[in-house]
Design an enzyme around this catalytic site. Structure first.
Site, mmCIF file in Angstrom:
data_model
loop_
_atom_site.group_PDB
_atom_site.id
_atom_site.type_symbol
_atom_site.label_atom_id
_atom_site.label_comp_id
_atom_site.label_asym_id
_atom_site.label_seq_id
_atom_site.Cartn_x
_atom_site.Cartn_y
_atom_site.Cartn_z
ATOM 1 N N ARG A 201 -14.471 3.529 16.918
ATOM 2 C CA ARG A 201 -15.445 4.594 16.728
ATOM 3 C C ARG A 201 -16.877 4.090 16.681
ATOM 4 O O ARG A 201 -17.802 4.779 17.052
ATOM 5 C CB ARG A 201 -15.118 5.365 15.439
ATOM 6 C CG ARG A 201 -13.804 6.123 15.555
ATOM 7 C CD ARG A 201 -13.328 6.599 14.224
ATOM 8 N NE ARG A 201 -13.048 5.468 13.339
ATOM 9 C CZ ARG A 201 -12.595 5.563 12.099
ATOM 10 N NH1 ARG A 201 -12.372 6.757 11.584
ATOM 11 N NH2 ARG A 201 -12.372 4.502 11.383
ATOM 12 N N SER B 169 -7.852 9.143 8.563
ATOM 13 C CA SER B 169 -6.830 9.591 7.619
ATOM 14 C C SER B 169 -7.408 9.701 6.216
ATOM 15 O O SER B 169 -7.077 10.616 5.459
ATOM 16 C CB SER B 169 -5.655 8.612 7.625
ATOM 17 O OG SER B 169 -5.050 8.586 8.899
ATOM 18 N N LYS C 120 0.840 -1.192 0.000
ATOM 19 C CA LYS C 120 0.000 0.000 0.000
ATOM 20 C C LYS C 120 0.879 1.248 0.000
ATOM 21 O O LYS C 120 1.558 1.516 0.985
ATOM 22 C CB LYS C 120 -0.889 -0.025 1.254
ATOM 23 C CG LYS C 120 -2.218 0.683 1.103
ATOM 24 C CD LYS C 120 -3.166 0.327 2.234
ATOM 25 C CE LYS C 120 -3.107 1.318 3.389
ATOM 26 N NZ LYS C 120 -4.023 0.945 4.494
#
Lengths: 156, 156, 156, 156, 156, 156
Positions: free
Chosen positions: D90, D128, D41
């Site tokens: 989250r 991000s 990545k």
């Protein structure tokens, strides 16, 4: 005779898959483990190797047969005369995915059922992706794959 | 011969339940619809009425039998020689509940499977609770219960 | 010295709870297992029994102390000088609940953290509710409670 | 001395990450922010830039050190003597992912814990990916990144 | 006059999308169906075809206009004076995604609302991805797309 | 003129409810805040008090009217000529509940829409239950209720 299909990419076939297949073999007269060939996705193992690993893992399950197949699952069910597709589900996310998939398949053809089998808790985190990660970092595969599959992989 | 149980409180038996039972009847040789008697919970209908509504709804399904039962599901499975418990699942929340239940049952006795069948989308919001709400506000029950069940309820 | 609280109703304290407490005991210098007294809810075991079962289960964990407490968790944290509340989470539903609880506690008092520890998969279906169900139907409790707790319960 | 690792790709390090690191720094004696190098990545920022942004954001947190690392998290934990991996969560989807990850890590090596910290509600949508989207469309980054990080990014 | 935007990639526009647009058209004075051009993603249909399919499907809805747009949704809302973005939601996973998206959009610009409309159950499994899968295997598209869209696709 | 209903038990009306009502007031010409009287459930505040708290909180929102109502929501919509029911959603669990509720309402009467508005993140943990818990332990209500509601509650 009731027939079912356990479809997947099985790259490779894990002890989690084996548990689903064994339980399907207890519920149906005949179980096809169908390695679905998805042309867009190349995997870690080629289809012959995937088939071999699944066959070695399922050895001794007399009503189980490993096949490779392409196309839509609904067409495979018709071709094999299967009355059900069997999938293991590990958590809510798996279920959301499979319920949707079942509804899509039912839209095309209502002649077969989708049967979901809850994964055993101690196998609930196992996946082919995880096994490939273990292999990448040269970690032992024991407890994730059938011992015979581990042996086979070690020599290919 | 493969036998399964479709357990529930069935207060009352809806078209959603009927869909699950019909599909179970296609997968298994014998299906028991088991109205589980939970002494702590009194319902809208008494157990004789629930049984009658379920029987009227399942009339014509030759391999289906409606029973009432109490105690643990695992004991009922043993008593009836059932190899599976069949439950409909409508969404992720249902699945989370049923996966947990399956694991609890498996902790007590591993001799039977839990089989989850995804609800048909157009029946996915139907529940006995909803039917009781419809009754409370005197709304029509058509499309929620079998027509014969609707007729039966209108005269009790 | 870092102190944490593992709160709950612990009716009774299971091997799932014990796993969370053991892991908390490895992360913190001092662990309080706090049996929260909720006056609206009477349970299977009284508070003295719950305390005894938890103490027997945690025997040998030197930095663990079992207490009973009432009121709000935030006040208990202040009183004990705890920097964290530790909770086990078994699935997405547990997490949704605990994230909300953490945010509510943070609204009242931001001086402590909520720490969530993922349950071991083989313990992920265990709960006090399940144990009470096992007891109701006189099933063995082995594998669900600590052996010493099983022995204690058998004589009360 | 208790040590933990806060791993991630941190491309870039946000105020959501900073909140998790600050809270970890209050619970552990030493915190490593580990920028995991995943060769497959490539990101928006190179690893030196990611490290710089994280360091600028964490300046003043005396027990926090930013490192880059590759390989498996379990090996990094062993190498650094960490007793825990700390992750912010989250919502339910984050939790499902992290619980699975924790179980996979536990399969390889049970010597460390996974600790989940619920994100503060007002930071719960920050990621991000979102920051990179803001940058792509030249939106201000204030409130998403540390002011010093915003300043640094504006000149690279 | 209240204006809303129904954004998407619409590759292609399905009967599920049409249901959302129709309902938005009943709630708002003006509805823009916005085919968002995402340069990183090439689709099955080009943008002119997607627009044509959406227009054919929405014919007769007088307050609906199909447009193509690029950039951020928040900027499009400002440009069109829209007070709301309308999205259909089919299940918990859709909601988690859309709630996050709404919060991100609100971070950039709080001048518009995100309005979520629960999908009709019988359309809840429909998606553009599913339609592209149907096309790949040459299955009929009836019941998934508007008849006029089916006719149009059959000749391009 | 487009009318909507924001239904609930509002025991009591929180800042989270107020945010939903304000946003509904920006999308619709007329908003009814409907305190639904559910005879089986007695609450902390009686209906006159709930109405007063909601009215005090919504003072200044000119197109908002607080009412009490009983019966089914679908009948209330018809009676008030409402084209939509508006609900705030905080997480996946809220959404699952509301999507089901919307489908049940649609089964009875398809003449109105269910509109879901994602809660603001900083209000996402607020609920009437939480406020009642704060009251029970005599914690300040600031930040959870409108200041005028806090003042009103302090004198009743």
């Amino acid at each position: 005779m009731k027939t079912c299909i356990v479809p997947g990419s099985f790259d490779p076939f894990t002890l989690g898959h084996l548990d689903v297949v064994k339980r399907a073999a207890g519920l149906f007269d005949k179980v096809y483990v169908a390695i679905m060939i998805n042309s867009q996705k190349t995997g870690k193992f080629d289809f012959a190797q995937r088939k071999r690993i699944a066959e070695l893992s399922c050895a001794g399950l007399e009503n189980v047969e490993v096949i490779t197949a392409d196309g839509l699952l609904v067409d495979l069910c018709r071709a094999l005369g299967a009355s059900a597709v069997v999938k293991g589900v590990r958590d809510a996310q798996d279920c959301t995915y499979e319920i949707n998939m079942a509804r899509m398949n039912g839209f095309i053809d209502e002649s077969f059922e989708t049967v979901l089998l809850p994964a055993k808790p101690e196998l609930s985190f196992l996946s082919s992706t995880f096994v490939r990660e273990l292999m990448k970092y040269e970690k032992p595969l024991d407890g994730a794959l059938h011992p015979v599959a581990v042996a086979y992989i070690s020599v290919i």
